[in-house]
Design a protein around this motif. Structure first.
Motif, PDB file in Angstrom:
ATOM      1  N   ALA A  29      -0.279   4.424   1.693  1.00 55.72           N
ATOM      2  CA  ALA A  29      -0.312   4.590   3.159  1.00 55.72           C
ATOM      3  C   ALA A  29       0.826   5.492   3.647  1.00 55.72           C
ATOM      4  O   ALA A  29       0.849   5.908   4.815  1.00 55.72           O
ATOM      5  CB  ALA A  29      -0.240   3.225   3.853  1.00 55.72           C
ATOM      6  N   TYR A  76      -0.259   8.711   6.677  1.00 57.31           N
ATOM      7  CA  TYR A  76      -0.690   7.415   7.234  1.00 57.31           C
ATOM      8  C   TYR A  76      -1.961   7.540   8.091  1.00 57.31           C
ATOM      9  O   TYR A  76      -2.862   6.695   7.976  1.00 57.31           O
ATOM     10  CB  TYR A  76       0.451   6.828   8.076  1.00 57.31           C
ATOM     11  CG  TYR A  76       0.130   5.481   8.679  1.00 57.31           C
ATOM     12  CD1 TYR A  76      -0.243   4.407   7.880  1.00 57.31           C
ATOM     13  CD2 TYR A  76       0.192   5.280  10.064  1.00 57.31           C
ATOM     14  CE1 TYR A  76      -0.531   3.168   8.437  1.00 57.31           C
ATOM     15  CE2 TYR A  76      -0.095   4.047  10.626  1.00 57.31           C
ATOM     16  CZ  TYR A  76      -0.468   2.988   9.812  1.00 57.31           C
ATOM     17  OH  TYR A  76      -0.755   1.763  10.363  1.00 57.31           O
ATOM     18  N   HIS A  93       0.832  -1.216   0.000  1.00 56.66           N
ATOM     19  CA  HIS A  93       0.000   0.000   0.000  1.00 56.66           C
ATOM     20  C   HIS A  93       0.860   1.256   0.000  1.00 56.66           C
ATOM     21  O   HIS A  93       0.956   1.948   1.028  1.00 56.66           O
ATOM     22  CB  HIS A  93      -0.927   0.007   1.230  1.00 56.66           C
ATOM     23  CG  HIS A  93      -1.938  -1.085   1.225  1.00 56.66           C
ATOM     24  ND1 HIS A  93      -3.132  -0.990   0.544  1.00 56.66           N
ATOM     25  CD2 HIS A  93      -1.921  -2.308   1.789  1.00 56.66           C
ATOM     26  CE1 HIS A  93      -3.809  -2.115   0.698  1.00 56.66           C
ATOM     27  NE2 HIS A  93      -3.093  -2.941   1.449  1.00 56.66           N
ATOM     28  N   TRP A 126      -4.882   7.852   5.956  1.00 59.38           N
ATOM     29  CA  TRP A 126      -5.091   6.571   5.261  1.00 59.38           C
ATOM     30  C   TRP A 126      -5.875   5.613   6.166  1.00 59.38           C
ATOM     31  O   TRP A 126      -6.816   4.948   5.718  1.00 59.38           O
ATOM     32  CB  TRP A 126      -3.735   5.960   4.867  1.00 59.38           C
ATOM     33  CG  TRP A 126      -3.887   4.666   4.116  1.00 59.38           C
ATOM     34  CD1 TRP A 126      -4.124   4.513   2.782  1.00 59.38           C
ATOM     35  CD2 TRP A 126      -3.839   3.332   4.663  1.00 59.38           C
ATOM     36  NE1 TRP A 126      -4.223   3.170   2.469  1.00 59.38           N
ATOM     37  CE2 TRP A 126      -4.051   2.419   3.601  1.00 59.38           C
ATOM     38  CE3 TRP A 126      -3.630   2.816   5.943  1.00 59.38           C
ATOM     39  CZ2 TRP A 126      -4.065   1.038   3.782  1.00 59.38           C
ATOM     40  CZ3 TRP A 126      -3.649   1.436   6.131  1.00 59.38           C
ATOM     41  CH2 TRP A 126      -3.867   0.568   5.060  1.00 59.38           C
TER      42      TRP A 126
END
Ligand code: FAD
Length: 363
Positions: free
Chosen positions: A84, A153, A81, A156
């Motif tokens: 992220a 993050y 990901h 996210w």
């Protein structure tokens, strides 16, 4: 019947717990918080963190177990990901034996000791031969770690939870039991997860006297530091630190720092900021052009955050207050990210225990 769960707190502890709980469609999750990702506030530790994975848990402790359990999920997020905001970085940690016994030396004692437990957890661990070290360093090691851009993050995590159906609401609670009446369904919550960090010291129904801050001051710059590095201490004071980490996806470089226990001052100290920048250039000269000093640094912002420390370690346990079932997950000091999945997984198991005993009681 759905499981009505309220999570109080939207820092890395609350959001990781919400992320894991919301993966199960039977769980209807409300996240309630005074501060949300996007806010910068002295009462909200998570945005100020670097953040990286530099294990500090003593061998045989729960802290160690939680950090060990967090490496694999962080690695998977980094690999699968990119959105992220986490990347792998080569990392060097330096030890000066003379720092042992200082606030910073004790904080980093497990990280910098030769042959640490985490050598089998992180990839590419190796000791740096003595011949390659400056005279003042007693030992050093390098390994591959991760650096998390917290500004990417945390949102996210919010996005993942929202995608799974979690509902986010702003609220400022005086007492933990108020959370039980704040579930988005309008029904009473079956369980409340307390992820209020340092505020667990003053929150009614918790009032945890064991909580105290370790003040961390940082400078965020546009310059690139290359590999991450950290040392066991400095000659400028027992609670000052030197570390650098360049965040993923354009997040700038964090220069740290300090570890000032029981210091609540929310304002950056300009003298400390100067020392932080000078020390960073000493350990990572590539930050500036040859011959430049701190005038070569391009500052984005100065910052201060309070690490939510707890005497005896984090509190991850069940509780009952005024008839409300609570699971606590707070007190993660300077390791809230690197222990996040370990602690949140344990909190999820405790939530399941509460829900199972409620189901049994209804039968
Ligand atoms: P917080 O982020 O403080 O969140 C608490 C939440 O509870 C907030 O949403 C708040 O609004 C809410 N809340 C509190 N009281 C109430 C109330 N009464 N009503 C409603 N809402 C409430 N960790 C690492 O792992 N790696 C690192 O590299 C690292 N670097 C750091 C560097 C610095 C300078 C600092 C300060 C910390 C660092 N940390 C690092 C530690 C990490 O940031 C913390 O352990 C972590 O952020 C704690 O998260 P939390 O969710 O428990 O608390």
């Amino acid at each position: 019947m759905p499981n009505n769960i309220v999570i109080l707190g939207a820092g890395v502890s609350g959001l990781t717990t919400a992320y894991l709980l919301s993966k199960d469609a039977a769980n209807k999750v409300t996240v309630l918080a005074k501060h949300m990702p996007g806010d910068y506030d002295i009462e909200y530790a998570s945005p100020w963190a670097g953040a990286n994975y530099m294990p500090t848990g003593k061998e045989g402790s729960k802290h160690q177990e939680w950090e060990r359990a967090t490496w694999a999920p962080l690695k998977e997020l980094t690999e699968k990901h990119p959105e992220a905001g986490i990347h792998f970085l080569n990392t060097v940690v330096y030890n000066r034996k003379k720092d042992q016994g200082s606030a910073t030396g004790d904080w980093f004692s497990e990280l910098v000791k030769p042959n640490p437990w985490y050598k089998d957890v992180v990839p590419n661990f190796k000791s740096i031969p003595d011949g390659k070290l400056d005279a003042e360093m007693d030992n050093a090691q390098e390994f591959t770690s991760v650096c998390i851009n917290t500004a990417v993050y945390l949102p996210w995590l919010v996005g993942q939870c929202a995608k799974n159906g979690a509902v986010f609401k702003r609220a400022v609670l005086k007492h933990i039991t108020e959370a039980a009446n704040a579930h988005h369904s309008g029904q009473r919550a079956d369980v409340v997860v307390n992820c209020t960090g340092l505020s667990s010291k003053t929150l009614g129904g918790v009032s945890d006297e064991k909580m105290y801050p370790a003040r961390g001051q940082i400078v965020v710059v546009r310059n690139d530091a290359g590999p991450m590095c950290s040392t066991s201490g400095t000659d400028d004071g027992p609670d000052e630190a030197v570390y650098t980490m360049t965040r993923a996806v354009g997040g700038g470089t964090i220069l740290g720092g300090s570890y000032q226990k029981h210091n609540w001052d929310p304002l950056p100290d300009p003298n400390l900021a100067n020392r932080i920048m000078k020390r960073a250039i000493q350990v990572a000269p590539q930050l500036v052009k040859p011959g430049q000093g701190i005038e070569g640094l391009d500052i984005i912002r100065h910052g201060v955050g309070l690490r939510p420390l707890r005497e005896g370690g984090p509190r991850v346990e069940k509780d009952e207050v005024g008839g409300v079932q609570i699971v606590h997950n707070y007190g993660h000091g300077g390791f809230g990210y690197q222990a996040s999945f370990g602690c949140a997984n344990e909190a999820v198991s405790l939530v399941k225990e509460v829900l199972q005993s409620k189901t049994r009681a209804k039968l």
